[in-house]
Every structure is written in structure tokens, then in C-alpha cells.
Design a protein around this motif. Structure first.
Motif: not given
Length: 404
Positions: A377-404
Motif C-alpha cells: 500500500d504505497f501510493c496516494s493519488l495526487l492528480a489524474t492527467i487526461p490523455p490530451e495533457q499526458a502525451w506529446r501532441p501528434l504534430s510534435e513527434g516527427g513520426c513520418p507516418l503522421v499525415r501533415s
């Protein structure tokens, strides 16, 4: 063994195809899941044998077969070396017919595995590697990142501590792909929130002595010392930081990748007050608690994010194989990205076109040992981070599979 016995055995083996061809033909080739893991190095506890248990639980829950064929799991030690991991991946695909690869352990190894899977057209379920480059410039149409990545870790913990007044940072960083990416992404988060970076020092992988690095960090005068480390390296650095009294001058330690096995190894009292970002915790809900109980029954230690990610990735792959009626990578990859991920800790989670699985992330704090009500029993929850805030925006990653 006598010469006659050897002749008898060889003769029997030679006659076997003639004596029982129908029996042999009746045995379908298994669908094989291959885990390339760290089985003897600094990431053994956070992945290692536990990843095999997680994969086997996924196969068990799925029913043990797909497309009328049994599903088997194999595992080997990639030694956190890109050359060894790539060679094993190639051998498994070319000569053993392995249908899907998973894990990868170190980021450098994972990037090498991803290139083999790109060439050989095999799905790669990424769980051990944390570098955000897996779905950035180095993305692959067959790579699906089910674990954490350095962007989410950096922006969860880095943003929270900078906003809380930790506006000057110094980094102790593992000198390989994971550490470099975590340092880079955390620096960006610190600066984006008005903080400054005073410097960084690089430590070799699998390092035992952090004394010189800790002295440099203390001399920097930074309010936050960021540990861009993982596994045994992180544990050693935390222990030695306590011995050096690194926080006596008011500095705060930011452990940018802490996993539950690290807390078990260090002891809850040592970790009290640490803040971490993660998408999985065994005590998150009834389903995670039930799954963790089954895992602990076999492993005798609690599951962490990498173990949960293996379970999720293997389950989602098996569902997609069943739905398309094939293990062919193009069709399965398309179905995996088109179908929401649902399991014990994910609800309608989407996989983006760059391969990033968009989990909800959580900011946790390690509670005081006196507040623990049960084992682990280690953890206490401080905040929930929704996906749109948690992960790098698709346009910023430089993945060549992403349509411009």
C-alpha cells in the motif's frame, strides 16, 4: 548407450513420418509470442520474469488459443544490448516463426528491435523501452507503445514540481537512449513552466557508484535534482543520495521513473514523499486488484506498469488477430489502431497513428509507511492527467507516418 540402442532410436525416428503422418499433420503450428527482456541486469525486476507471467495471464484469459492454434510464450535475455536484441529478434522471426515481439527492456535495445520488426513486417508490442522516439522520429507502422514514455513521465512529474516552486533543476542522467530522452523531455517541461536548467551529468548504465555525480548535483545549488535513471541505477542513486544528505540543503529529488518494484527494493520509508507519474497501480480499482492478486500468487511481488502493459498489449493483439482472422502484420496493426483498448485498467483507450497508446496517466505520491494499511500500500493519488495533457501532441513527434 550401446550402438544397437542408437540404431534402434535413429531407425524409429526415421520411420516416424511414415508411421504416423496424420498425427503429425494434426498438430497446428502454435502462435508464438516472443519477449526480449532484461533477465539479469538492472531492469530485471521491473520487467524480466514478471513480463512472462503477465503475458501468460493474458493468454490464459483469452482462452489459450487463437485461429484454432495454441498460443505459446517464449522469452530470452536481450542483455540491454542493441546488437544482441536485434540478432535474437531476427533469429526468432526467420528461423522460429515467432508471430509477435514484445518488451525490449532498454530503449536502445527496443529501437533495434523496432527496426528488425519494420524490415520483417512483425508487430512489436513496446513495453520496456521508454524513449518517446519509439513513436516519434523512429516510429514504425508495426510498433505499438503500450508502456510509459519519456514525454509523459517528464511532463507529469516535471511540470508538477516546477509549478510547486522547484524552478531550478540539475540532472543525473543514464548515458544511453532512455536517459537522454527523459532528460531532454523533462528539460522542455521545466522550461515551458518557467523553470531553468543549471546543468546535467551523465552516468553509465549499470553503475554502482554515484558519489561524484551527487557531489556535482549538490554543488549546482538547484532546487530540484532530477534522476533520469531507472532500475538498479535509480535504486543505487537514491540510497547514496540519502547517505550524502542531498536534500539537507533544501533540494528536492525528482525520481522521474519510479516503479513499484523499486519501492519494494528500497523500502517504503526510504521512498516517502517521492512523486511519480504512472498509468497503472495495482490498487487502482477492483479489476486491477483481482489481476494483481493472481500475479502475486505466481511472482510473490506486486506488478508494475511494464507487467500491466505486457498484459494489455498481448491481449489487444490477440483480440485483433481473432477479429481479422490472421497474424499478418498490416491487417492486425490496422485493427489494433482502429479498436479501442479495454481491459482491467483501460477503458476505450485509443492507439494513435504513430503507435502511441493514449492511457490516462496519474500523478502519485509515496505515502508514509505508517499510513499503509496492507502490503504494497504505497501510493496516494495526487492528480489524474487526461490523455490530451499526458502525451506529446501528434504534430510534435516527427513520426513520418503522421499525415501533415
Amino acid at each position: 548407450m550401446s550402438r544397437t540402442e542408437r540404431r534402434t532410436i535413429v531407425g524409429a525416428l526415421a520411420a516416424l513420418p511414415l508411421a504416423a503422418p496424420a498425427t503429425l499433420r494434426a498438430q497446428p503450428r502454435p502462435v508464438q509470442i516472443g519477449l526480449l527482456s532484461d533477465m539479469s541486469g538492472p531492469f530485471r525486476d521491473v520487467g524480466g520474469p514478471g513480463n512472462r507471467i503477465a503475458a501468460e495471464l493474458a493468454v490464459q484469459d483469452f482462452g489459450g488459443s487463437v485461429l484454432g492454434r495454441p498460443v505459446t510464450v517464449r522469452q530470452a535475455d536481450g542483455q540491454n544490448r542493441a546488437d544482441v536484441s536485434a540478432a535474437l529478434a531476427r533469429e526468432w522471426i526467420d528461423n522460429l516463426g515467432v508471430d509477435v515481439l514484445a518488451d525490449g527492456a532498454a530503449s536502445s535495445s527496443g529501437l533495434a528491435i523496432q527496426e528488425v520488426c519494420r524490415e520483417k513486417k512483425r508487430i512489436y508490442i513496446i513495453t520496456g523501452p521508454a524513449t518517446s522516439d519509439m513513436t516519434g522520429a523512429k516510429c514504425s507502422p508495426y510498433g505499438m507503445h503500450f508502456g510509459f514514455d519519456t514525454y509523459a513521465l517528464a511532463h507529469g512529474t516535471g511540470t508538477a514540481l516546477t509549478k510547486a516552486g522547484g524552478n531550478s533543476w540539475y540532472f543525473i542522467t543514464s548515458d544511453y537512449a532512455f536517459g537522454h530522452a527523459l532528460e531532454r523531455d523533462t528539460m522542455a517541461a521545466v522550461r515551458a513552466n518557467g523553470g531553468q536548467v543549471l546543468g546535467a551529468v551523465r552516468a553509465p548504465l549499470n553503475n554502482a557508484d554515484f558519489s561524484s555525480f551527487l557531489i556535482q548535483a549538490r554543488a549546482s545549488g538547484a532546487k530540484v535534482i532530477g534522476f533520469a535513471l531507472a532500475g538498479l541505477d535509480l535504486q543505487n542513486c537514491i540510497k547514496q543520495a540519502a547517505e550524502f544528505g542531498l536534500t539537507r540543503g533544501g533540494a528536492r529529488i525528482a525520481t522521474l521513473l519510479v516503479q513499484i518494484t523499486d519501492i519494494v527494493a528500497l523500502g517504503q520509508r526510504t521512498c516517502e514523499g517521492m512523486v511519480l507519474t504512472d498509468s497503472f497501480y495495482w490498487d487502482l480499482n477492483d479489476a486491477t486488484r483481482a489481476w494483481a492478486q493472481r500475479y502475486v500468487a505466481r511472482m510473490k511481488s506486486p506488478p508494475g506498469l511494464q507487467h500491466a502493459a505486457v498484459y494489455t498489449g498481448v491481449t489487444h493483439w490477440l483480440k485483433s488477430v481473432r477479429e481479422v482472422g490472421s497474424t499478418e502484420a498490416e491487417a492486425v496493426a490496422a485493427r489494433m489502431k482502429a479498436t479501442p483498448v479495454n481491459d482491467m485498467y483501460n477503458t476505450d483507450v485509443r492507439i494513435r497513428e504513430d503507435g502511441r497508446t493514449l492511457h490516462t496517466m496519474y500523478l502519485w505520491e509515496i505515502k508514509k509507511q505508517a499510513e499503509a494499511k496492507q502490503p504494497f500500500d504505497f501510493c496516494s493519488l495526487l492528480a489524474t492527467i487526461p490523455p490530451e495533457q499526458a502525451w506529446r501532441p501528434l504534430s510534435e513527434g516527427g513520426c513520418p507516418l503522421v499525415r501533415s
